[in-house]
Design a protein around this motif. Structure first.
Motif, short mmCIF file in Angstrom:
data_model
loop_
_atom_site.label_atom_id
_atom_site.label_comp_id
_atom_site.label_asym_id
_atom_site.label_seq_id
_atom_site.Cartn_x
_atom_site.Cartn_y
_atom_site.Cartn_z
N TYR A 1 29.07 0.09 20.70
CA TYR A 1 29.17 1.36 19.98
C TYR A 1 27.96 2.26 20.21
CZ TYR A 1 29.83 4.88 16.46
OH TYR A 1 29.98 6.09 15.84
N TYR B 1 40.64 9.95 26.30
CA TYR B 1 39.75 9.04 25.56
C TYR B 1 40.26 7.61 25.68
CZ TYR B 1 37.95 6.46 21.56
OH TYR B 1 37.40 5.50 20.77
N ARG C 1 33.02 8.80 23.66
CA ARG C 1 33.31 9.42 22.35
C ARG C 1 33.43 10.93 22.46
NH1 ARG C 1 29.31 5.97 19.97
NH2 ARG C 1 28.01 7.78 19.62
N LYS C 2 32.69 11.52 23.38
CA LYS C 2 32.76 12.98 23.58
C LYS C 2 34.17 13.42 23.98
CE LYS C 2 27.91 13.15 24.83
NZ LYS C 2 26.95 13.25 25.94
N ALA D 1 38.25 4.51 27.21
CA ALA D 1 37.77 3.52 26.24
C ALA D 1 38.21 2.10 26.59
CB ALA D 1 38.23 3.88 24.83
N TYR E 1 29.81 4.17 25.82
CA TYR E 1 30.75 4.59 24.78
C TYR E 1 30.33 5.92 24.16
CZ TYR E 1 34.06 4.59 20.97
OH TYR E 1 35.06 4.95 20.09
N GLY E 2 29.05 6.19 24.13
CA GLY E 2 28.59 7.49 23.63
C GLY E 2 29.19 8.63 24.43
N ARG F 1 36.81 12.30 22.76
CA ARG F 1 37.62 12.28 21.54
C ARG F 1 37.38 13.50 20.66
NH1 ARG F 1 35.66 7.73 18.72
NH2 ARG F 1 34.69 9.12 17.23
N ALA F 2 36.30 14.21 20.88
CA ALA F 2 35.94 15.35 20.03
C ALA F 2 37.08 16.35 19.94
CB ALA F 2 34.68 16.04 20.57
N TYR G 1 43.71 13.17 23.75
CA TYR G 1 43.35 11.83 23.28
C TYR G 1 43.65 10.78 24.34
CZ TYR G 1 42.58 7.98 20.07
OH TYR G 1 42.09 6.86 19.48
N PHE H 1 38.89 10.21 11.96
CA PHE H 1 38.66 9.00 12.74
C PHE H 1 37.64 8.19 11.97
CE2 PHE H 1 36.95 6.27 15.99
CZ PHE H 1 38.00 6.07 16.88
#
Length: 97
Positions: A70, A21, A79-80, A25, A75-76, A82-83, A18, A89
């Motif tokens: 978003y 991420y 977000r990967k 971010a 950000y796309g 964070r998977a 995390y 979430f």
């Protein structure tokens, strides 16, 4: 045009992954005109049954700016990262006054 807020609740189950991420971010939020108002700081439930493990609040200059952030490619991709790092979430976008 009023500010808009992203409110997130989550439970992190892989803190090490995390961190990647979070590191990606933060500059993306700033580049999109956003800022963190709260990020995992002390909190408590005062009413109701909501017991979030971690809460994050971000402010953007407008609803459209937050949606653009978003929905954007930057950000796309972030977000990967964070998977698989969170048990849950949840994020909501709220228009300010």
């Amino acid at each position: 045009m009023s500010a808009a807020y992203l409110i997130v609740e989550m439970r992190i189950n892989d803190h090490e992954q995390y961190k990647a991420y979070m590191a990606a971010a933060a500059p993306a939020v700033k580049a999109a005109g956003g800022e963190y108002l709260a990020r995992g700081s002390r909190h408590e439930s005062l009413e109701g049954d909501w017991q979030p493990h971690r809460v994050v609040v971000l402010r953007f200059p407008s609803y459209e700016a937050a949606k653009s952030f978003y929905d954007g490619d930057v950000y796309g991709d972030i977000r990967k990262l964070r998977a698989g790092t969170t048990e849950y979430f949840n994020m909501v976008l709220v228009d300010g006054m």
